[in-house]
Design an enzyme around this catalytic site. Structure first.
Site, PDB file in Angstrom:
ATOM      1  N   TYR A  98       0.825  -1.207   0.000  1.00 60.42           N
ATOM      2  CA  TYR A  98       0.000   0.000   0.000  1.00 60.42           C
ATOM      3  C   TYR A  98       0.853   1.248   0.000  1.00 60.42           C
ATOM      4  CZ  TYR A  98       0.784   0.823   5.042  1.00 60.42           C
ATOM      5  OH  TYR A  98       1.351   1.099   6.282  1.00 60.42           O
ATOM      6  N   CYS A  99       0.275   2.325  -0.552  1.00 64.25           N
ATOM      7  CA  CYS A  99       0.888   3.647  -0.510  1.00 64.25           C
ATOM      8  C   CYS A  99      -0.248   4.660  -0.461  1.00 64.25           C
ATOM      9  CB  CYS A  99       1.819   3.877  -1.706  1.00 64.25           C
ATOM     10  SG  CYS A  99       1.018   3.701  -3.315  1.00 64.25           S
ATOM     11  N   THR A 100       0.051   5.932  -0.612  1.00 67.35           N
ATOM     12  CA  THR A 100      -0.974   6.966  -0.422  1.00 67.35           C
ATOM     13  C   THR A 100      -2.080   6.903  -1.469  1.00 67.35           C
ATOM     14  OG1 THR A 100       0.695   8.413   0.540  1.00 67.35           O
ATOM     15  CG2 THR A 100      -1.369   9.437  -0.143  1.00 67.35           C
ATOM     16  N   VAL A 118      -4.306   4.497   0.269  1.00 68.23           N
ATOM     17  CA  VAL A 118      -4.888   4.729   1.593  1.00 68.23           C
ATOM     18  C   VAL A 118      -6.016   5.756   1.531  1.00 68.23           C
ATOM     19  CG1 VAL A 118      -4.408   5.408   3.965  1.00 68.23           C
ATOM     20  CG2 VAL A 118      -2.680   4.168   2.672  1.00 68.23           C
TER      21      VAL A 118
END
Length: 437
Positions: free
Chosen positions: A285-287, A314
């Site tokens: 996951y990342c932003t 996210v």
């Protein structure tokens, strides 16, 4: 006088455009923001969002030490005109663009009369955009982009910009890499979807995380499978918020990410060392999702089979699922620095979401520690080192701010270009302001 595209564009186009403040005024007070189509009625945002008017005049800034040591480029925040709600919009798409220069000329022509600032990068592999503006202008640009069938189903993320513009200027560039990574990304098979990780809807991701945090050993042993959660961001992003079970990244710049690329001697803390590439599920996951898409192709080329990413990152997860399995704030790469989860809520905006993005630390966010003395900090808000030539982004307790005069270490206190201590939620201005005074 309007310049022709040929006059403004070169083989590597970089445009910095000062835009006039638009006179259009709109207000959204708890009403759904819906995407209106002029051409096709079946194109729409994935979910409607909510925005409210903001009256705060607080300002934030950001500069990552690993990216540059130059002056802070942020001009003074432009507070919204009365009646205008500003938003920040993010989207990306990997798609073949045959003539990026011509594409940029089209975008420039449409943007010239809009009050938009931010970073919009295009090249042969697609587009990556983060920008701010009054709601009407910001949504008009997305509407125009989605009229192109290549971008008709874009997943668009929106969040409130409480102080007006979150970016100092508009940068529309033909950039070699949509994401900065060591060695570039032009050679990666980003246009081949099977080479990227499988995107999971937020609800699917939530179920996966619950299984992971429940530590269902019986299920794991019966299937022979294991699961690893990777935070494909930077360490300072993890410091203000992350998913439970995710280890803090060892890098302070995504370009240096090296999960699964080294042996045990070189990187003993790498969670992908010696894992079974056939039977290990890797959740990334990342932003906003783009860094995971990029890095998943790197891992795919290294033989990892079961790769999964959080669709929309996210920000999309917080919009759809709230704070389930998430703790803290979400770091964002603009002048706001971080946002509380409520800023992404689809429900009526709470007081928490309409305040300056800072969240008091409680028992669920005890991971947030002062960079200097390691005590628990009282708010999830980074600050920049007062030494301009360091400019490190770090968390700091109130006592250490005073003791070290806003610096990140004792060495920076004696630096030649030292800015005054900033208190509260103010931000540093350009160096000449302090030099001249």
């Amino acid at each position: 006088m309007r310049a022709s595209p040929a006059a403004i564009l070169s083989l590597s186009v970089s445009l910095t455009i000062p835009l006039p403040l638009a006179s259009i005024k709109t207000r959204f007070s708890g009403e759904h923001l819906r995407f209106k189509q002029n051409v096709s009625s079946n194109q729409s945002f994935s979910r409607p969002g909510r925005l409210v008017s903001q009256k705060s005049s607080r300002r934030w800034s950001f500069c990552c030490k690993c990216r540059n040591r130059e002056r802070n480029g942020y001009a003074k925040s432009e507070a919204p005109n009365e009646g205008e709600d500003f938003i920040v919009v993010n989207f990306y798409r990997f798609v073949s663009i045959g003539d990026p220069s011509a594409e940029i000329a089209k975008h420039l022509s449409f943007l010239k009369d809009l009050n938009i600032r931010g970073r919009i990068y295009l090249n042969e592999q697609g587009i990556n955009a983060q920008y701010s503006g009054p709601s009407k202008d910001a949504l008009a640009y997305v509407e125009w982009v989605k009229e192109d069938e290549r971008f008709s189903d874009l997943l668009v993320q929106m969040s409130p910009a409480i102080n007006g513009h979150a970016f100092p200027k508009l940068k529309l560039q033909n950039k070699p890499s949509l994401v900065q990574y060591e060695g570039g990304i032009s050679h990666l098979p980003l246009l081949d979807p099977p080479m990227r990780a499988k995107p999971l809807e937020p609800s699917e991701w939530k179920r996966k995380l619950k299984d992971l945090t429940d530590d269902d050993e019986a299920s794991a042993s019966s299937s022979g499978r294991s699961c690893i959660l990777l935070d494909v961001r930077n360490g300072y992003e993890w410091d203000v918020g992350h998913f439970r079970g995710a280890h803090r990244p060892e890098v302070d710049c995504f370009r240096n990410t090296s999960f699964g690329l080294s042996d045990e001697k070189e990187a003993p803390l790498d969670p992908l060392i010696n894992v079974d590439k056939e039977k290990t599920d890797i959740l990334m996951y990342c932003t906003g999702g783009i860094r995971c898409d990029v890095y998943s192709t790197v891992l795919r080329q290294r033989g990892f089979k079961n790769l999964y990413t959080l669709k929309g990152g996210v920000s999309h997860y917080l919009e759809e699922e709230g704070t389930a399995e998430w703790v803290g704030n979400l770091f964002v790469f603009d002048s706001r620095l971080s946002l509380p989860p409520a800023a992404y809520s689809n429900n009526a905006m709470s007081d928490e979401a309409t305040e300056t993005p800072q969240t008091p630390v409680d028992t669920t966010t005890s991971f947030a520690r002062c960079y200097i003395c390691e005590s628990q900090v009282q708010e999830l808000r980074h600050r920049n080192c007062a030494n301009l030539d360091c400019n490190r982004l770090f968390l700091c307790c109130a006592e250490c701010v005073v003791d070290l005069k806003g610096c990140c270490c004792s060495n920076c206190i004696t630096a030649p270009r030292l800015r005054p201590v900033l208190h509260g939620v103010k931000r540093y201005e350009k160096w000449h302001v302090y030099r001249d005074s």
